[in-house]
Every structure is written in structure tokens, then in C-alpha cells.
Design an enzyme around this catalytic site. Structure first.
Site, PDB file in Angstrom:
ATOM      1  N   HIS A  21       0.869  -1.178   0.000  1.00 41.26           N
ATOM      2  CA  HIS A  21       0.000   0.000   0.000  1.00 41.26           C
ATOM      3  C   HIS A  21       0.908   1.231   0.000  1.00 41.26           C
ATOM      4  O   HIS A  21       1.759   1.394   0.879  1.00 41.26           O
ATOM      5  CB  HIS A  21      -0.924  -0.008   1.217  1.00 41.26           C
ATOM      6  CG  HIS A  21      -1.877  -1.165   1.219  1.00 41.26           C
ATOM      7  ND1 HIS A  21      -2.172  -1.907   2.337  1.00 41.26           N
ATOM      8  CD2 HIS A  21      -2.591  -1.708   0.198  1.00 41.26           C
ATOM      9  CE1 HIS A  21      -3.039  -2.854   2.016  1.00 41.26           C
ATOM     10  NE2 HIS A  21      -3.309  -2.764   0.732  1.00 41.26           N
ATOM     11  N   GLU A  24       1.772   3.553   3.160  1.00 43.81           N
ATOM     12  CA  GLU A  24       2.244   2.949   4.411  1.00 43.81           C
ATOM     13  C   GLU A  24       3.771   2.986   4.387  1.00 43.81           C
ATOM     14  O   GLU A  24       4.428   2.189   3.720  1.00 43.81           O
ATOM     15  CB  GLU A  24       1.673   1.545   4.554  1.00 43.81           C
ATOM     16  CG  GLU A  24       0.149   1.583   4.650  1.00 43.81           C
ATOM     17  CD  GLU A  24      -0.507   0.223   4.670  1.00 43.81           C
ATOM     18  OE1 GLU A  24       0.184  -0.786   4.403  1.00 43.81           O
ATOM     19  OE2 GLU A  24      -1.718   0.148   4.963  1.00 43.81           O
ATOM     20  N   GLU A 132       2.676  -6.457   9.705  1.00 43.66           N
ATOM     21  CA  GLU A 132       2.014  -5.160   9.673  1.00 43.66           C
ATOM     22  C   GLU A 132       2.360  -4.403  10.946  1.00 43.66           C
ATOM     23  O   GLU A 132       2.364  -4.971  12.025  1.00 43.66           O
ATOM     24  CB  GLU A 132       0.503  -5.332   9.548  1.00 43.66           C
ATOM     25  CG  GLU A 132       0.112  -6.064   8.280  1.00 43.66           C
ATOM     26  CD  GLU A 132      -1.288  -5.725   7.831  1.00 43.66           C
ATOM     27  OE1 GLU A 132      -1.766  -4.641   8.193  1.00 43.66           O
ATOM     28  OE2 GLU A 132      -1.876  -6.537   7.119  1.00 43.66           O
TER      29      GLU A 132
END
EC number: 3.5.1.114
Length: 271
Positions: A21, A24, A132
Site C-alpha cells: 500500500h 504505508e 504489519e
């Protein structure tokens, strides 16, 4: 967490992707750093390649341009393409929001939305793991999260090296969080938001949510309570990127699992 090859074969190639993404920043800037200094990723028994996964979205500082890259790799999409990885490869994906304890300990989320199977970037590899990190503002790089992700990636690469050398690993037990459902925001008849995540729930990912506790605060002032019959553990609470997906948070259940031991391999696996 990756599924290990059976029988125990060394992993020879590792792709470390970042910026799946484009807004990010941990993954984006780590991969840019590793492209300049690739030796940081290398270990004696395997080669590691950094990959900037979504350069168009990165250039625009957007999550994605046409479609969400981390929702793209479905069986339909992959049909007709070459095989998704080889037995000796692993995909290590860096993204932007990990809900975890301080240090290097982290939560393991087993995510299988509505039984559809994997569709994320690392699923194109035979063995994959997704990290993440966060929460963090979109388009912002925070030093603490950058450093933590860098250390987590290094730990995984160190494990692969020890695995390739045939080192024994003892059995252990761990808690995992398995997704069971998603919850949308309260909405008006026109589909607009009628409230927001309740302050009592905000920033309490992976913590128990009990029946009768508040989950939303309506704009009119009333509380919306959780009406389930059992304790759940919300994750991705009020995630900015999930508004478009009509997800206020995911409900998970906590499960205790046993991880079997990996016995020592006496014959060397390193060429």
C-alpha cells in the site's frame, strides 16, 4: 507465520516486499533503504531480494491506484498465470499497521475472510508471511515503527538461516486470533455514517470485548452496545483504509494452538 516445506528443505530465495500500500511508509522506506544496501538482508544460506511492491501508488502516496493490491491475488486472478512460487521460496511482505506488544513480540492473526482463502500479496509464494506495523498515520514515517519492523524482518531472516542449517526448535504453545466476522459502522438510510467507534473501544485491538460493552457512539449521543453471545477480540479498529470496505473492525476469537517441534537435521543443508 509461514507454512514450512515438507520434508524439511532449505529455503534458497526470499523476496522482501514493501509498499504494498503506497501510503504505508515503513515498508516503502525500508525497501528503498535495502535497495541501496541489499547486504543487510543477506544470509549465508539464501539470497534475499527487496522489492518495492506498488511503485505507482507509492509515487502518489495512495493506498492503491486502480485496485487494492493486497486484495488482488485471488484464484480467479491467478488462473492461467505461472505457478505461484517454488518450494524453496518465501515471500516476506512489509505493510503498514501491526497491532502488537512492545519489543519484538507480536500477535498472530489468522485471516480468512468469509472462507475465500488467501488473496494478499504474499500468497503468491509457496511460503509467505506478512508483517504489519502500527498504528501509524497514512503517509507518515515514524522512527519507532520503522526500527521495530526492521528488527522483526531481521529476526525472521535469522530464523530462516538457522532453519536452513538444520537447527532444532522446541515445541511450544501460542495464542492466535482467528477472524470470525466484520462489523460495519452504524449508517443512515442513505448509507452515511450515523456514528463512530466508541472511545472505550478505540485503540484496544486484540483486547476482549464482552457482550453489553459499547462499540459505537452515535452522533445523536446514544451508545451502541455489542450484542454478541461471547467474548471476541476486535482488530483493525477504525482502520482508515477500511472505511471504503464498510468495516469498522474485525471480530476475532482467541485460540490456543500447539506448534510442533522441528528436530535437528544432522546433515548440512547449506551447500
Amino acid at each position: 507465520m509461514c507454512s514450512l516445506p515438507v520434508p524439511r528443505e532449505p529455503l534458497r530465495r526470499v523476496a522482501v516486499t514493501g509498499g504494498t500500500h503506497g501510503n504505508e511508509m515503513c515498508g516503502v522506506h525500508l525497501v528503498r533503504h535495502w535497495l541501496q544496501t541489499p547486504g543487510e538482508l543477506q544470509r549465508p544460506s539464501f539470497s534475499a531480494m527487496p522489492v518495492l511492491a506498488n511503485p505507482a501508488a507509492t509515487a502518489a502516496c495512495r493506498r492503491y491506484i486502480d485496485r487494492d493490491l493486497n486484495r488482488t491475488f485471488t484464484l480467479t486472478f491467478l488462473k492461467g498465470l505461472p505457478p505461484a512460487g517454488t518450494p524453496d521460496s518465501l515471500e516476506l511482505s512489509n505493510q503498514g499497521r501491526e497491532l502488537q506488544n512492545p519489543g519484538l513480540s507480536c500477535h498472530f492473526l489468522q485471516y480468512d475472510p468469509a472462507g475465500t482463502g488467501s488473496y494478499s500479496l504474499e500468497s503468491v509464494s509457496k511460503n509467505g508471511i506478512c508483517l504489519e506495523m502500527g498504528p501509524q498515520p497514512q503517509g507518515v514515517l515514524r522512527a519507532d515503527l520503522f526500527s521495530r519492523m526492521r528488527a522483526l524482518v531481521a529476526s525472521i531472516l535469522d530464523f530462516i538461516e538457522l532453519f536452513n542449517q538444520g537447527m532444532a526448535f522446541p515445541a511450544f504453545e501460542m495464542d492466535i486470533y482467528r477472524t470470525v466476522d466484520s462489523v460495519d459502522f452504524p449508517r443512515t438510510a442513505d448509507g452515511d455514517l450515523a456514528g463512530t467507534v466508541h472511545p472505550q473501544l478505540q485503540d484496544h485491538d486484540f483486547e476482549p470485548l464482552r457482550p453489553g460493552e459499547p462499540i459505537f457512539k452515535l452522533f445523536s449521543g446514544e451508545d451502541v452496545l455489542y450484542e454478541g453471545n461471547s467474548i471476541v477480540y476486535p482488530v483493525f479498529i477504525n482502520e482508515a483504509a477500511y472505511y471504503e470496505k464498510h468495516v469498522a473492525f474485525l471480530k476475532t476469537e482467541k485460540i490456543r494452538v500447539s506448534v510442533p517441534a522441528l528436530p535437528e537435521i544432522t546433515s548440512t543443508l547449506v551447500p
